[in-house]
Design an enzyme around this catalytic site. Structure first.
Site, PDB file in Angstrom:
ATOM      1  N   ASP A  98       2.988   3.798   0.636  1.00  0.00           N
ATOM      2  CA  ASP A  98       3.380   4.533   2.134  1.00  0.00           C
ATOM      3  C   ASP A  98       2.745   3.720   3.026  1.00  0.00           C
ATOM      4  O   ASP A  98       3.298   2.970   3.883  1.00  0.00           O
ATOM      5  CB  ASP A  98       2.787   5.587   1.623  1.00  0.00           C
ATOM      6  CG  ASP A  98       1.186   6.184   1.646  1.00  0.00           C
ATOM      7  OD1 ASP A  98       0.623   4.988   0.718  1.00  0.00           O
ATOM      8  OD2 ASP A  98       1.585   6.934   0.972  1.00  0.00           O
ATOM      9  N   ASP A 101      -4.072   1.113   5.227  1.00  0.00           N
ATOM     10  CA  ASP A 101      -4.850   1.518   6.445  1.00  0.00           C
ATOM     11  C   ASP A 101      -6.133   0.883   6.191  1.00  0.00           C
ATOM     12  O   ASP A 101      -6.626  -0.354   7.454  1.00  0.00           O
ATOM     13  CB  ASP A 101      -5.466   3.139   5.552  1.00  0.00           C
ATOM     14  CG  ASP A 101      -6.213   3.771   6.613  1.00  0.00           C
ATOM     15  OD1 ASP A 101      -6.393   3.173   8.196  1.00  0.00           O
ATOM     16  OD2 ASP A 101      -6.879   5.205   6.814  1.00  0.00           O
ATOM     17  N   ASP A 157       0.082  12.730   2.720  1.00  0.00           N
ATOM     18  CA  ASP A 157      -0.453  13.577   2.091  1.00  0.00           C
ATOM     19  C   ASP A 157      -1.606  14.529   3.069  1.00  0.00           C
ATOM     20  O   ASP A 157      -2.142  13.208   4.116  1.00  0.00           O
ATOM     21  CB  ASP A 157      -0.748  14.580   1.427  1.00  0.00           C
ATOM     22  CG  ASP A 157      -2.301  13.478   0.445  1.00  0.00           C
ATOM     23  OD1 ASP A 157      -1.882  12.350   0.849  1.00  0.00           O
ATOM     24  OD2 ASP A 157      -2.734  14.093   0.308  1.00  0.00           O
ATOM     25  N   ARG A 163       3.330  16.826   1.720  1.00  0.00           N
ATOM     26  CA  ARG A 163       4.392  14.973   1.353  1.00  0.00           C
ATOM     27  C   ARG A 163       5.925  15.183   1.348  1.00  0.00           C
ATOM     28  O   ARG A 163       6.417  14.208   1.677  1.00  0.00           O
ATOM     29  CB  ARG A 163       4.039  14.394  -0.185  1.00  0.00           C
ATOM     30  CG  ARG A 163       2.917  14.131  -0.487  1.00  0.00           C
ATOM     31  CD  ARG A 163       2.735  13.624  -1.887  1.00  0.00           C
ATOM     32  NE  ARG A 163       0.828  13.592  -2.405  1.00  0.00           N
ATOM     33  CZ  ARG A 163       0.324  12.809  -1.845  1.00  0.00           C
ATOM     34  NH1 ARG A 163       0.522  11.415  -1.535  1.00  0.00           N
ATOM     35  NH2 ARG A 163      -1.265  12.984  -2.445  1.00  0.00           N
TER      36      ARG A 163
HETATM   37  P1  IMP Z   1      -6.350   2.702   2.139  1.00  0.00           P
HETATM   38  O1  IMP Z   1      -7.411   2.101   1.148  1.00  0.00           O
HETATM   39  O2  IMP Z   1      -7.778   2.481   3.500  1.00  0.00           O
HETATM   40  O3  IMP Z   1      -5.710   1.088   2.956  1.00  0.00           O
HETATM   41  O4  IMP Z   1      -5.751   3.295   2.277  1.00  0.00           O
HETATM   42  C1  IMP Z   1      -5.079   4.074   1.731  1.00  0.00           C
HETATM   43  C2  IMP Z   1      -4.261   5.415   0.981  1.00  0.00           C
HETATM   44  O5  IMP Z   1      -4.831   6.102   2.110  1.00  0.00           O
HETATM   45  C3  IMP Z   1      -2.390   5.290   1.102  1.00  0.00           C
HETATM   46  O6  IMP Z   1      -1.966   4.930  -0.085  1.00  0.00           O
HETATM   47  C4  IMP Z   1      -2.605   6.435   1.941  1.00  0.00           C
HETATM   48  O7  IMP Z   1      -2.452   7.321   0.845  1.00  0.00           O
HETATM   49  C5  IMP Z   1      -4.002   6.264   1.900  1.00  0.00           C
HETATM   50  N1  IMP Z   1      -3.687   6.945   3.718  1.00  0.00           N
HETATM   51  C6  IMP Z   1      -4.183   6.377   4.959  1.00  0.00           C
HETATM   52  N2  IMP Z   1      -4.037   7.080   6.156  1.00  0.00           N
HETATM   53  C7  IMP Z   1      -3.284   7.978   5.899  1.00  0.00           C
HETATM   54  C8  IMP Z   1      -2.647   8.647   7.591  1.00  0.00           C
HETATM   55  O8  IMP Z   1      -2.652   8.731   8.284  1.00  0.00           O
HETATM   56  N3  IMP Z   1      -2.104  10.239   6.317  1.00  0.00           N
HETATM   57  C9  IMP Z   1      -2.437  10.256   5.168  1.00  0.00           C
HETATM   58  N4  IMP Z   1      -2.961   9.165   3.894  1.00  0.00           N
HETATM   59  C10 IMP Z   1      -3.108   8.034   4.763  1.00  0.00           C
HETATM   60 MG    MG Z   2      -0.668   6.577  -1.081  1.00  0.00          MG
END
Ligand code: IMP
Ligand code: MG
Length: 173
Positions: A98, A101, A157, A163
């Site tokens: 999705d 980040d 979410d 969601r």
């Molecule tokens: P990462 O491991 O920091 O890259 O984060 C990835 C996961 O964090 C994504 O798959 C989302 O589930 C969650 N995430 C990151 N940013 C958001 C946001 O703005 N809204 C909701 N979920 C987020």
């Molecule tokens: Mg995710």
């Protein structure tokens, strides 16, 4: 809609973007075998729309890569609580996410996938918060690069809420 939610992407914008991503993927993988692996739970909505716009045969699987804690940032404590079930050895894998980040989730999963010896691995993310990256990860297909804000809807979410919204909203936390 709660008043702290601001519309960022409409249903029509999302549908158009999903179509163009699907067209690109269908072109790139034409005549090749492809397994899509969606990362639960956030990617469910995007993956469901994406597969219905693809013009090539694919197989679908899901993994759950959970980052513990219910805050708005990845904790870095990332565990695979539901693993790949398809045999992906010598096959082309496209990870469907999705949003990317910090990059920690994708980095962890890419590392995990290596043991299954896929032929190729690429990443497709509907949203990409590039400025928040902590580890560099390849994102081969991106819907939208978004600014640093907390987003909900279209699978995303906030504490397991929102969601199911068909649009993407910015939420003031
Ligand atoms: P990462 O491991 O920091 O890259 O984060 C990835 C996961 O964090 C994504 O798959 C989302 O589930 C969650 N995430 C990151 N940013 C958001 C946001 O703005 N809204 C909701 N979920 C987020
Ligand atoms: Mg995710």
């Amino acid at each position: 809609m709660p008043e702290n939610m601001i519309l960022l992407l409409s249903k029509a914008e999302i549908a158009q973007k999903v179509k163009s991503l699907a067209a690109q993927i269908s072109r790139d993988y034409a005549g090749r075998d492809l397994c899509l692996i969606g990362i639960l739970k956030g990617a469910v909505v995007f993956l469901s729309d994406l597969v219905r716009e693809l013009t090539i045969p694919v197989q679908i699987d899901f993994v759950r890569v959970a980052s513990y804690g219910s805050g708005t940032a990845s904790s870095g404590n990332i565990q695979i609580t539901k693993d790949v079930e398809l045999d992906v050895q010598n096959r082309n894998v496209l990870i469907v996410e999705d949003i990317v980040d910090s990059g920690l989730t994708i980095a962890r999963f890419l590392d995990h996938l290596k043991q299954f010896n896929p032929q190729s691995v690429a990443v497709c993310a509907f949203l990409d918060k590039t400025e928040r990256r902590q580890v560099q990860v390849p994102v081969d297909y991106v819907g939208y690069v978004v600014e640093d804000a907390f987003l909900v809807g279209y699978g995303l979410d906030f504490d397991e809420k929102y969601r199911q919204l068909p649009e993407v909203y910015k939420i003031e936390t």
